[in-house]
Design a protein around this motif. Sequence first.
Motif, PDB file in Angstrom:
ATOM      1  N   ASN A   1     -48.295  20.709  16.573  1.00  0.00           N
ATOM      2  CA  ASN A   1     -47.472  20.523  15.375  1.00  0.00           C
ATOM      3  C   ASN A   1     -46.354  21.551  15.285  1.00  0.00           C
ATOM      4  O   ASN A   1     -45.336  21.323  14.629  1.00  0.00           O
ATOM      5  CB  ASN A   1     -48.342  20.606  14.113  1.00  0.00           C
ATOM      6  CG  ASN A   1     -49.299  19.425  14.002  1.00  0.00           C
ATOM      7  OD1 ASN A   1     -48.942  18.303  14.356  1.00  0.00           O
ATOM      8  ND2 ASN A   1     -50.500  19.681  13.531  1.00  0.00           N
ATOM      9  N   ASP A   2     -46.552  22.713  15.922  1.00  0.00           N
ATOM     10  CA  ASP A   2     -45.533  23.755  15.908  1.00  0.00           C
ATOM     11  C   ASP A   2     -44.440  23.508  16.944  1.00  0.00           C
ATOM     12  O   ASP A   2     -43.356  24.085  16.853  1.00  0.00           O
ATOM     13  CB  ASP A   2     -46.168  25.122  16.204  1.00  0.00           C
ATOM     14  CG  ASP A   2     -47.112  25.591  15.107  1.00  0.00           C
ATOM     15  OD1 ASP A   2     -46.863  25.247  13.935  1.00  0.00           O
ATOM     16  OD2 ASP A   2     -48.086  26.298  15.421  1.00  0.00           O
ATOM     17  N   LEU A   3     -44.725  22.673  17.933  1.00  0.00           N
ATOM     18  CA  LEU A   3     -43.836  22.537  19.080  1.00  0.00           C
ATOM     19  C   LEU A   3     -42.451  22.019  18.698  1.00  0.00           C
ATOM     20  O   LEU A   3     -41.428  22.503  19.191  1.00  0.00           O
ATOM     21  CB  LEU A   3     -44.466  21.639  20.141  1.00  0.00           C
ATOM     22  CG  LEU A   3     -43.743  21.571  21.486  1.00  0.00           C
ATOM     23  CD1 LEU A   3     -43.555  22.953  22.074  1.00  0.00           C
ATOM     24  CD2 LEU A   3     -44.535  20.684  22.458  1.00  0.00           C
ATOM     25  N   GLY A   4     -42.401  21.033  17.800  1.00  0.00           N
ATOM     26  CA  GLY A   4     -41.122  20.466  17.403  1.00  0.00           C
ATOM     27  C   GLY A   4     -40.208  21.496  16.770  1.00  0.00           C
ATOM     28  O   GLY A   4     -39.002  21.546  17.055  1.00  0.00           O
ATOM     29  N   ARG A   5     -40.779  22.354  15.922  1.00  0.00           N
ATOM     30  CA  ARG A   5     -39.972  23.369  15.256  1.00  0.00           C
ATOM     31  C   ARG A   5     -39.473  24.411  16.257  1.00  0.00           C
ATOM     32  O   ARG A   5     -38.344  24.896  16.166  1.00  0.00           O
ATOM     33  CB  ARG A   5     -40.798  24.032  14.151  1.00  0.00           C
ATOM     34  CG  ARG A   5     -41.167  23.077  13.017  1.00  0.00           C
ATOM     35  CD  ARG A   5     -41.840  23.800  11.881  1.00  0.00           C
ATOM     36  NE  ARG A   5     -43.130  24.362  12.272  1.00  0.00           N
ATOM     37  CZ  ARG A   5     -43.831  25.218  11.537  1.00  0.00           C
ATOM     38  NH1 ARG A   5     -43.344  25.629  10.369  1.00  0.00           N
ATOM     39  NH2 ARG A   5     -45.000  25.664  11.936  1.00  0.00           N
ATOM     40  N   ILE A   6     -40.318  24.738  17.223  1.00  0.00           N
ATOM     41  CA  ILE A   6     -39.928  25.699  18.253  1.00  0.00           C
ATOM     42  C   ILE A   6     -38.785  25.143  19.096  1.00  0.00           C
ATOM     43  O   ILE A   6     -37.784  25.814  19.345  1.00  0.00           O
ATOM     44  CB  ILE A   6     -41.140  26.039  19.150  1.00  0.00           C
ATOM     45  CG1 ILE A   6     -42.171  26.842  18.350  1.00  0.00           C
ATOM     46  CG2 ILE A   6     -40.702  26.800  20.398  1.00  0.00           C
ATOM     47  CD1 ILE A   6     -43.486  27.043  19.074  1.00  0.00           C
ATOM     48  N   MET A   7     -38.931  23.892  19.528  1.00  0.00           N
ATOM     49  CA  MET A   7     -37.907  23.272  20.363  1.00  0.00           C
ATOM     50  C   MET A   7     -36.577  23.154  19.611  1.00  0.00           C
ATOM     51  O   MET A   7     -35.511  23.395  20.177  1.00  0.00           O
ATOM     52  CB  MET A   7     -38.380  21.894  20.822  1.00  0.00           C
ATOM     53  CG  MET A   7     -39.525  21.925  21.812  1.00  0.00           C
ATOM     54  SD  MET A   7     -40.149  20.271  22.244  1.00  0.00           S
ATOM     55  CE  MET A   7     -38.681  19.533  22.974  1.00  0.00           C
ATOM     56  N   GLU A   8     -36.652  22.804  18.346  1.00  0.00           N
ATOM     57  CA  GLU A   8     -35.434  22.638  17.543  1.00  0.00           C
ATOM     58  C   GLU A   8     -34.659  23.953  17.457  1.00  0.00           C
ATOM     59  O   GLU A   8     -33.428  23.990  17.599  1.00  0.00           O
ATOM     60  CB  GLU A   8     -35.789  22.149  16.144  1.00  0.00           C
ATOM     61  CG  GLU A   8     -34.592  21.931  15.240  1.00  0.00           C
ATOM     62  CD  GLU A   8     -34.989  21.474  13.840  1.00  0.00           C
ATOM     63  OE1 GLU A   8     -34.082  21.306  13.005  1.00  0.00           O
ATOM     64  OE2 GLU A   8     -36.196  21.291  13.598  1.00  0.00           O
TER      65      GLU A   8
END
Length: 217
Positions: free
Chosen positions: A77-84
């Motif tokens: 769930n954290d991955l999208g925010r990190i990638m963004e």
Amino acid sequence: GDMPAEGCHGDMPAEGCHGDMPAEGCHGNNHNARDKVAAGGSIDFGLEHQKVVSSFASLRLDCEDYGVELVQYEDENDLGRIMELITKDLSEPYSIYTYRYFIHNWPFLCFMANVGKEVVGVIVCKLDVHKKGRFRGYIAMLAVDSAHRRKKIGSSLVQKAINTMIDRNCEEVVLETEITNQAALNLYEQLGFVRDKRLMKYYLNGVDAFRLKLWLK
């Protein structure tokens, strides 16, 4: 000041760590897959390594003065925010497989800087066995949102990651950055890193890189 938001760097192809290479390195631009390395041996600045280790072990994170909380990666769930956040200033974004290579193998070395529920900074690292069985840490990506610079977020993330590496018997930490990225050079050199090698035409735009190293033992 803190790292520029584009302050990320992927691993070198020559390291043989992962098949899907980042399209663009975090401290600036695309890697040259041929890895042209110039001869330029280690530089000894007489660093007092024991003091370095103790300073990280007893650190107080300066970003906390600005209401910034550092939290460890938990799940996908954290991955999208990190990638963004990391992708914001990259002309060619990393493949999701590059993020997963680092974060799934070393989740304990991925930290996010949060202001409330907003992710404003991130660091992604790895730790594995290098030459002669030595544990070597590698800082792969570091990014800070441009709206939250000058809050000691970049340096606090690096300190947090290195302190975690020390707890796991890390003996040295390395990274690469463009020789023209003065903000990154200042940040890391203030934390005790030294310029270990100059990598000629390391990035696809033809810019050289410095390999920076911090000896912990």
